[in-house]
Design a protein around this motif. Structure first.
Motif, PDB file in Angstrom:
ATOM      1  N   ALA A  10    -112.646  12.632  63.572  1.00 45.32           N
ATOM      2  CA  ALA A  10    -113.423  12.086  62.362  1.00 45.32           C
ATOM      3  C   ALA A  10    -113.626  13.278  61.463  1.00 45.32           C
ATOM      4  O   ALA A  10    -113.859  13.092  60.388  1.00 45.32           O
ATOM      5  N   ALA A  11    -113.947  14.369  62.206  1.00 41.95           N
ATOM      6  CA  ALA A  11    -114.033  15.759  61.228  1.00 41.95           C
ATOM      7  C   ALA A  11    -112.926  16.149  60.677  1.00 41.95           C
ATOM      8  O   ALA A  11    -113.050  17.078  59.701  1.00 41.95           O
ATOM      9  N   ALA A  12    -111.724  15.645  61.046  1.00 41.90           N
ATOM     10  CA  ALA A  12    -110.605  16.287  60.308  1.00 41.90           C
ATOM     11  C   ALA A  12    -110.451  15.821  58.989  1.00 41.90           C
ATOM     12  O   ALA A  12    -110.874  14.683  58.371  1.00 41.90           O
ATOM     13  N   PRO A  13    -110.326  16.950  58.050  1.00 45.14           N
ATOM     14  CA  PRO A  13    -110.144  16.657  56.567  1.00 45.14           C
ATOM     15  C   PRO A  13    -108.943  15.774  56.152  1.00 45.14           C
ATOM     16  O   PRO A  13    -108.147  15.659  57.019  1.00 45.14           O
ATOM     17  N   PRO A  14    -109.195  14.727  55.213  1.00 49.31           N
ATOM     18  CA  PRO A  14    -107.992  13.984  54.957  1.00 49.31           C
ATOM     19  C   PRO A  14    -107.041  14.692  54.476  1.00 49.31           C
ATOM     20  O   PRO A  14    -106.919  15.619  53.946  1.00 49.31           O
ATOM     21  N   GLN A  15    -105.905  13.995  54.534  1.00 47.92           N
ATOM     22  CA  GLN A  15    -104.684  14.567  54.207  1.00 47.92           C
ATOM     23  C   GLN A  15    -104.334  14.151  52.584  1.00 47.92           C
ATOM     24  O   GLN A  15    -103.677  14.911  51.940  1.00 47.92           O
ATOM     25  N   SER A  16    -105.097  13.255  52.056  1.00 49.35           N
ATOM     26  CA  SER A  16    -104.890  13.052  50.706  1.00 49.35           C
ATOM     27  C   SER A  16    -105.944  12.304  50.142  1.00 49.35           C
ATOM     28  O   SER A  16    -106.868  11.769  50.806  1.00 49.35           O
ATOM     29  N   PHE A  17    -106.151  12.185  48.849  1.00 52.67           N
ATOM     30  CA  PHE A  17    -107.506  11.427  48.218  1.00 52.67           C
ATOM     31  C   PHE A  17    -107.245  10.091  48.672  1.00 52.67           C
ATOM     32  O   PHE A  17    -108.236   9.317  48.926  1.00 52.67           O
ATOM     33  N   GLU A  18    -105.820   9.242  48.677  1.00 55.45           N
ATOM     34  CA  GLU A  18    -105.456   7.882  48.945  1.00 55.45           C
ATOM     35  C   GLU A  18    -106.239   7.859  50.511  1.00 55.45           C
ATOM     36  O   GLU A  18    -106.626   6.462  51.004  1.00 55.45           O
ATOM     37  N   GLN A  19    -105.873   8.606  51.345  1.00 57.34           N
ATOM     38  CA  GLN A  19    -106.201   8.359  52.836  1.00 57.34           C
ATOM     39  C   GLN A  19    -107.702   8.618  52.904  1.00 57.34           C
ATOM     40  O   GLN A  19    -108.372   7.769  53.777  1.00 57.34           O
ATOM     41  N   ALA A  20    -108.456   9.433  52.089  1.00 55.31           N
ATOM     42  CA  ALA A  20    -109.819   9.328  51.981  1.00 55.31           C
ATOM     43  C   ALA A  20    -110.513   8.341  51.505  1.00 55.31           C
ATOM     44  O   ALA A  20    -111.414   7.700  51.947  1.00 55.31           O
ATOM     45  N   MET A  21    -109.937   7.535  50.498  1.00 56.99           N
ATOM     46  CA  MET A  21    -110.511   6.427  49.890  1.00 56.99           C
ATOM     47  C   MET A  21    -110.301   5.341  50.950  1.00 56.99           C
ATOM     48  O   MET A  21    -111.447   4.388  51.203  1.00 56.99           O
ATOM     49  N   ALA A  22    -109.213   5.148  51.693  1.00 59.47           N
ATOM     50  CA  ALA A  22    -109.243   4.168  52.466  1.00 59.47           C
ATOM     51  C   ALA A  22    -110.048   4.204  53.788  1.00 59.47           C
ATOM     52  O   ALA A  22    -110.467   3.269  54.221  1.00 59.47           O
ATOM     53  N   GLU A  23    -110.164   5.507  54.278  1.00 55.10           N
ATOM     54  CA  GLU A  23    -111.064   5.732  55.268  1.00 55.10           C
ATOM     55  C   GLU A  23    -112.600   5.444  54.811  1.00 55.10           C
ATOM     56  O   GLU A  23    -113.342   5.006  55.427  1.00 55.10           O
ATOM     57  N   LEU A  24    -112.960   5.748  53.499  1.00 52.12           N
ATOM     58  CA  LEU A  24    -114.256   5.398  53.141  1.00 52.12           C
ATOM     59  C   LEU A  24    -114.571   3.897  52.853  1.00 52.12           C
ATOM     60  O   LEU A  24    -115.279   3.440  53.422  1.00 52.12           O
ATOM     61  N   ALA A  25    -113.470   3.219  52.680  1.00 47.90           N
ATOM     62  CA  ALA A  25    -113.428   1.596  52.612  1.00 47.90           C
ATOM     63  C   ALA A  25    -113.529   1.251  53.732  1.00 47.90           C
ATOM     64  O   ALA A  25    -114.387   0.172  53.986  1.00 47.90           O
ATOM     65  N   GLN A  26    -113.163   1.698  54.908  1.00 42.99           N
ATOM     66  CA  GLN A  26    -113.053   1.168  56.258  1.00 42.99           C
ATOM     67  C   GLN A  26    -114.652   1.596  56.774  1.00 42.99           C
ATOM     68  O   GLN A  26    -115.214   0.611  57.419  1.00 42.99           O
ATOM     69  N   LEU A  27    -115.103   2.739  56.465  1.00 42.53           N
ATOM     70  CA  LEU A  27    -116.628   2.903  56.928  1.00 42.53           C
ATOM     71  C   LEU A  27    -117.448   2.176  56.283  1.00 42.53           C
ATOM     72  O   LEU A  27    -118.459   1.476  57.132  1.00 42.53           O
ATOM     73  N   VAL A  28    -117.426   1.955  55.001  1.00 40.65           N
ATOM     74  CA  VAL A  28    -118.355   0.960  54.279  1.00 40.65           C
ATOM     75  C   VAL A  28    -118.267  -0.499  54.870  1.00 40.65           C
ATOM     76  O   VAL A  28    -119.391  -1.040  54.971  1.00 40.65           O
ATOM     77  N   THR A  29    -116.890  -0.856  55.287  1.00 46.78           N
ATOM     78  CA  THR A  29    -116.894  -2.193  55.809  1.00 46.78           C
ATOM     79  C   THR A  29    -117.465  -2.591  57.114  1.00 46.78           C
ATOM     80  O   THR A  29    -118.252  -2.996  57.575  1.00 46.78           O
ATOM     81  N   GLN A  30    -117.452  -1.285  57.978  1.00 48.72           N
ATOM     82  CA  GLN A  30    -118.028  -1.399  59.362  1.00 48.72           C
ATOM     83  C   GLN A  30    -119.767  -1.251  59.069  1.00 48.72           C
ATOM     84  O   GLN A  30    -120.384  -2.069  59.822  1.00 48.72           O
ATOM     85  N   MET A  31    -119.864  -0.533  58.143  1.00 43.28           N
ATOM     86  CA  MET A  31    -121.352  -0.334  58.063  1.00 43.28           C
ATOM     87  C   MET A  31    -121.959  -1.531  57.537  1.00 43.28           C
ATOM     88  O   MET A  31    -123.132  -2.046  58.287  1.00 43.28           O
ATOM     89  N   GLU A  32    -121.445  -2.227  56.726  1.00 42.77           N
ATOM     90  CA  GLU A  32    -121.893  -3.286  56.175  1.00 42.77           C
ATOM     91  C   GLU A  32    -122.033  -4.473  57.027  1.00 42.77           C
ATOM     92  O   GLU A  32    -122.774  -5.452  56.830  1.00 42.77           O
ATOM     93  N   SER A  33    -121.145  -4.389  57.994  1.00 42.13           N
ATOM     94  CA  SER A  33    -120.945  -5.582  58.987  1.00 42.13           C
ATOM     95  C   SER A  33    -122.382  -5.792  59.926  1.00 42.13           C
ATOM     96  O   SER A  33    -122.597  -6.662  60.527  1.00 42.13           O
ATOM     97  N   GLY A  34    -122.954  -4.478  60.320  1.00 40.92           N
ATOM     98  CA  GLY A  34    -124.164  -4.434  60.776  1.00 40.92           C
ATOM     99  C   GLY A  34    -123.936  -4.424  62.247  1.00 40.92           C
ATOM    100  O   GLY A  34    -124.569  -4.558  63.164  1.00 40.92           O
ATOM    101  N   ALA A  35    -122.769  -4.070  62.680  1.00 44.21           N
ATOM    102  CA  ALA A  35    -122.421  -4.094  64.146  1.00 44.21           C
ATOM    103  C   ALA A  35    -122.464  -2.732  64.776  1.00 44.21           C
ATOM    104  O   ALA A  35    -122.325  -2.702  65.900  1.00 44.21           O
ATOM    105  N   LEU A  36    -122.507  -1.579  63.967  1.00 47.37           N
ATOM    106  CA  LEU A  36    -122.382  -0.352  64.391  1.00 47.37           C
ATOM    107  C   LEU A  36    -123.897  -0.035  64.944  1.00 47.37           C
ATOM    108  O   LEU A  36    -124.995  -0.356  64.391  1.00 47.37           O
ATOM    109  N   PRO A  37    -123.811   0.447  66.401  1.00 42.19           N
ATOM    110  CA  PRO A  37    -125.195   1.070  66.719  1.00 42.19           C
ATOM    111  C   PRO A  37    -125.680   2.064  65.744  1.00 42.19           C
ATOM    112  O   PRO A  37    -124.962   2.905  64.787  1.00 42.19           O
ATOM    113  N   LEU A  38    -127.220   2.423  65.927  1.00 38.45           N
ATOM    114  CA  LEU A  38    -127.639   3.478  64.938  1.00 38.45           C
ATOM    115  C   LEU A  38    -127.201   4.665  64.799  1.00 38.45           C
ATOM    116  O   LEU A  38    -126.614   5.236  63.720  1.00 38.45           O
ATOM    117  N   GLU A  39    -126.718   5.332  66.083  1.00 38.65           N
ATOM    118  CA  GLU A  39    -126.051   6.604  66.153  1.00 38.65           C
ATOM    119  C   GLU A  39    -124.768   6.535  65.456  1.00 38.65           C
ATOM    120  O   GLU A  39    -124.435   7.426  64.607  1.00 38.65           O
TER     121      GLU A  39
END
Length: 84
Positions: A10-39
């Motif tokens: 996860a700490a690897a830098p993104p290879q492109s702007f588009e890849q970063a935006m896609a990963e960011l959208a995925q993270l937001v979806t996961q966080m909004e779902s409420g299914a992730l543990p606190l850590e």
């Protein structure tokens, strides 16, 4: 032992702007779902923050390139011009 390898991947830098935006959208979806543990939520937030900084830097870089290309013709974009 995938929990140990996930932070390194996860700490690897993104290879492109588009890849970063896609990963960011995925993270937001996961966080909004409420299914992730606190850590995991904290780790996702930290990674999201890194991605936002990366994207902002890429946008600033492109903006600088556009200013160089446009030279004196650079002017603020307005909705009136877009309608024409």
């Amino acid at each position: 032992m995938t929990a140990d390898s996930a932070p390194a991947a996860a700490a690897a830098p993104p290879q492109s702007f588009e890849q970063a935006m896609a990963e960011l959208a995925q993270l937001v979806t996961q966080m909004e779902s409420g299914a992730l543990p606190l850590e995991a939520s904290v780790a996702a937030y930290a990674r999201g923050s890194e991605l936002v900084k990366y994207c902002a830097a890429q946008l600033e870089k492109v903006e600088s390139q556009v200013k160089v290309l446009e030279g004196d013709m650079l002017k603020p974009f307005s909705d009136d011009e877009a309608a024409q």
